[in-house]
Design an enzyme around this catalytic site. Structure first.
Site, mmCIF file in Angstrom:
data_model
loop_
_atom_site.group_PDB
_atom_site.id
_atom_site.type_symbol
_atom_site.label_atom_id
_atom_site.label_comp_id
_atom_site.label_asym_id
_atom_site.label_seq_id
_atom_site.Cartn_x
_atom_site.Cartn_y
_atom_site.Cartn_z
ATOM 1 C CD GLU A 276 78.357 36.711 48.055
ATOM 2 O OE1 GLU A 276 78.114 35.975 48.739
ATOM 3 O OE2 GLU A 276 77.762 36.413 46.890
ATOM 4 C CD GLN B 220 76.490 37.170 39.798
ATOM 5 O OE1 GLN B 220 75.793 36.175 40.259
ATOM 6 N NE2 GLN B 220 77.655 36.409 39.024
ATOM 7 C CG ASP C 163 69.478 42.421 45.882
ATOM 8 O OD1 ASP C 163 68.356 42.633 46.130
ATOM 9 O OD2 ASP C 163 70.063 42.900 45.039
ATOM 10 C CB ILE D 161 76.554 43.368 49.512
ATOM 11 C CG1 ILE D 161 78.114 43.906 49.639
ATOM 12 C CG2 ILE D 161 75.863 44.336 50.578
ATOM 13 C CD1 ILE D 161 78.252 45.519 49.170
ATOM 14 N N PRO E 60 76.690 39.059 53.218
ATOM 15 C CG PRO E 60 76.703 37.078 52.170
ATOM 16 C CD PRO E 60 76.179 38.336 52.220
ATOM 17 C CG HIS F 56 68.203 38.833 41.859
ATOM 18 N ND1 HIS F 56 67.362 37.903 42.528
ATOM 19 C CD2 HIS F 56 69.363 38.436 41.525
ATOM 20 C CE1 HIS F 56 68.000 36.575 42.555
ATOM 21 N NE2 HIS F 56 68.941 36.945 42.189
#
Lengths: 411, 338
Positions: B60, B82, B85, B87, B89, B129
């Site tokens: 990410e 995706q 949760d 995001i 990095p 998620h």
């Protein structure tokens, strides 16, 4: 082997009071490295990441396949820009010590990286530098006085007073804005290069970071993306041996050279003598040609030495031998190019001294001019209302309100 | 007009901007050949090619970092993360780079990246998620934060976000991708087909960034919310039988303070609700804003209903999720206060 596991804490070869010891550097004679064609397969040239590309030998003559055979006039230009960089750094360092700017970072000992690479790249290529690329900003056309205005955060500061000294940018010259966070520019360079390829252009990107910053996640993200998409980018690792007080072993440099970081991804790596102007120029041109013709990324490790402190806030005498630089086997990039030009009959000590003197005057004059636009203590000063600009494309309502509150309190 | 769910509306927005502007590119995990795990980019790679809808490595930070670089070179990238949760990095690239490039270069450089990312729970996604990390992003100056609650707004806001020269983090509440959700998991799922905001123009239109929407007009109480809870709030107000004005914040930052405060000045009572955890949640900012602007109009303390300050549990999803009962209790508390 032991019967127990073992925690290894890397130790540098010498600490204050010790005799400098660079026996850990794997050196190679000038001219010994082969120069492959730019379409060589990465797996056939892996040895270049372990070897050391050197052109200038101990007698200051150019040797081997990597000799770029540059005209003496061009080499003189390179030498002059390196000298200007050093004179500029010395003066700005002094200015910080006099309390006239808040902070400074010099690039002493690493001038060949910025100048030789600046000369090997084209104007349309985009640079994502680190804070130790002063020469690159100068060579690509940033005026001395503009660099100083930035360091002063004065009324002509390109950053409008928002950035620490040294964190320059120059849009026209394709020099990106320096962040201050380490390694973040690396994936930008890869993305920029991908966009260039998407648009079908032949501009490439180049980025720089230090040995220490190779430990950052962004470094690894950038290498992965560069490899996956074969981005036209040159990823430079300037291994100056020291990341503030931690030697390059703390970035994982003890067992494999940094140039080999891309090998697992199939990115060719070239380990080059970073203080050898000719070798740096030649390796850069090779990687640039390869990138421009669809050959993808190259990692270049420049083996050099941080001749000065990390910054004006640092005191290297606390963690490394005082005379370590003097013992560095790859010497000083300026001295080496100077001696080469003298050996070839295209330069003299007198000329050298003259140029330094000329630049001291030039830099002094620029400093006088810069101060007219404001210093930390004397006006004119930037309007603090400007701190609310450029956060968004247009200023939103809440910032208009806060600006008003600030101005009322200031008046 | 067409009936669209939120996924189709988002896909339509992407299709329209890609058609209109050749500089728009999409990059994310599984977005290309496969069309995204939630199908938001389905068919776009076939239509626009592999150079414009780009499958990315699972990194990410790399996706956000590389799209910033593309934006600096004249492209207008849409990055898909995706799950919200995932995001983190890329957080440094958002905070230290994306949000600051314009500022630190005194307006000379900018990168107009839009980061799309599905958020929120109610889908049995467990703690990795289901998160709603919007408040972490509203705390950053220099980026816009958006969260639509229906297909019509999703399309119009996404087109605005991509066309904006500001970076935008665009949160998509995935529980309502396929239909509005009133907070009762026992009821059969409802589709967007029967909802007025599921009527979406096929062509180009925009919903402006930075403007809240009055979803229902009312006189007794203002409920300020966004995302999935807009629908829960409507159901809870009906359950209590209160004439509530329901406001969908939809652009969290910069915030349309005027719409919120005008409403509270009118009703004198205010409930703030979000799915994200309560402590230092975006609701705290909303409470402060309402208090600062409407104190002398308030007839009761402002009430907050939010997710508990725990990670999002897998087995206790409906005890965690601020559903109708919790919102109804909050409404009663505000209404009963003297």
């Amino acid at each position: 082997m032991s019967t127990k596991s073992r925690l290894h804490i890397p130790h540098p070869s010498a600490r204050p009071g010790d005799k400098p010891d660079f026996s850990y550097l794997n050196l190679a004679p000038a001219g010994s490295a082969d120069k492959p064609s730019i379409d060589a397969k990465p797996r056939d040239i892996e040895h270049l990441s372990m070897n050391l590309v050197r052109v200038l030998d101990d007698e200051h003559r150019a040797q081997g396949e990597w000799n770029p055979n540059l005209d003496p006039e061009k080499l003189q230009v390179g030498l002059r820009w390196m000298l200007l960089t050093r004179v500029f750094d010395e003066r700005l360092w002094q200015i910080q010590r006099q309390g006239k700017i808040s902070f400074y970072m010099e690039s002493k000992g690493e001038e060949a990286v910025s100048i030789a690479q600046g000369m090997a790249l084209r104007a349309g290529d985009m640079c994502f530098p680190s804070y130790r690329n002063t020469g690159l900003y100068l060579y690509r056309g940033t005026k001395l006085v503009d660099m100083m205005n930035q360091c002063l955060s004065n009324t002509k500061d390109m950053c409008k007073g928002r950035q620490l000294p040294v964190l320059y940018h120059n849009k026209e010259a394709n020099l990106f804005s320096l962040s201050g966070n380490l390694g973040t520019q690396y994936p930008h360079a890869v993305g920029w290069a991908m966009a260039s390829a998407i648009k079908g252009e032949d501009h490439i990107a180049a980025s720089w970071l230090g040995d220490g910053s190779t430990a950052e996640a962004d470094f690894h993200h950038a290498l992965t993306f560069a490899a996956v998409y074969q981005a036209p980018v040159i990823l430079n690792i300037v291994n100056n041996q020291w990341a503030i007080s931690t030697f390059q072993g703390f970035a994982g440099g003890e067992r494999r050279p940094f140039a080999a970081r891309g090998i697992g991804l199939g990115i060719p790596g070239i380990r080059v003598d970073g203080n050898d102007f000719l070798a740096v120029y030649s390796a850069t041109l090779w990687a640039a040609d390869r990138a421009r013709r669809g050959g993808g990324p190259t990692v270049i490790e420049h083996v050099t030495y941080r001749g000065g402190a990390h910054s004006t806030s640092d005191d290297p005498s606390k963690y490394r031998p005082k005379d370590e630089w003097a013992s560095f086997p790859l010497g000083d990039p300026i001295e080496r190019l100077k001696k080469h030009l003298i050996a070839e009959g295209h330069w003299s000590d007198e000329q050298h001294i003259e140029v330094i003197e000329e630049y001291r005057v030039k830099v002094g004059a620029a400093w006088k001019e810069a101060q007219k636009f404001g210093t930390m203590t004397d006006g004119p000063f930037l309007d603090p209302a400007g701190m609310f600009d450029d956060i968004y494309a247009e200023i939103p309502e809440h910032l208009v309100k806060q600006r008003q509150q600030m101005l009322e309190l200031e008046s | 007009m067409a009936q669209m769910n939120m996924i189709e509306a988002i896909r339509s927005a992407l299709d329209i901007v890609m058609e209109k502007d050749p500089n728009v590119v999409i990059m994310g995990e599984d977005v290309g050949y496969f069309g995204g795990v939630f199908r938001c980019t389905d068919g776009l790679q076939r239509k626009y090619g592999e150079h414009r809808v780009i499958d990315a490595p699972i990194a990410e930070g790399g996706i956000i970092g590389a799209t910033i670089g593309m934006g600096l070179n004249g492209l207008r990238p849409v990055a898909e993360i995706q799950f919200a949760d995932y995001i983190y990095p890329g957080f440094d690239q958002v905070v230290s780079e994306l949000a600051r490039i314009r500022y630190r270069s005194a307006g000379e450089f900018f990168s107009p990246v839009t980061i799309r990312t599905p958020c929120g729970g109610g889908i049995r996604g467990g703690q990795t998620h289901s998160q709603s990390p919007e408040a972490i992003f509203t705390h950053i100056s220099g980026i816009r934060v958006v969260m639509p609650s229906n297909p019509y707004d999703a399309k119009g806001l996404l087109i605005s976000a991509i066309e904006s020269d500001d970076p935008v983090v665009f949160f998509e509440p995935k529980r309502i991708y396929n239909g509005p959700f009133d907070g009762d998991p026992e009821k059969p799922a409802v589709s967007w087909a029967s909802h007025p905001k599921g009527e979406v123009p096929r062509g180009y239109y925009t919903v402006p960034l930075g403007s809240a929407d009055v979803v229902e007009e009312g006189s007794e109480l203002t409920i300020i919310t966004y995302g999935t809870l807009v629908h829960v709030a409507q159901a809870a107000a009906a359950l209590v039988g209160v004439n509530a004005e329901i406001i969908d914040v939809r652009s969290l930052s910069p915030l349309d303070t005027t719409t919120l405060t005008e409403s509270v000045k009118k009703t004198g009572r205010c409930l703030i609700a979000h799915e994200a955890t309560r402590f230092s949640g975006f609701g705290a900012e909303l409470v402060a804003t309402v208090q600062e602007e409407c104190f002398f109009h308030l007839e009761a303390p402002i009430e907050r209903v939010a997710g508990w300050d725990t990670p999002y549990p897998h087995a206790f999803e409906w005890q965690y999720f601020p559903g109708q009962k919790r919102l109804a209790a909050g409404i009663r508390k505000v209404m009963e206060a003297q």
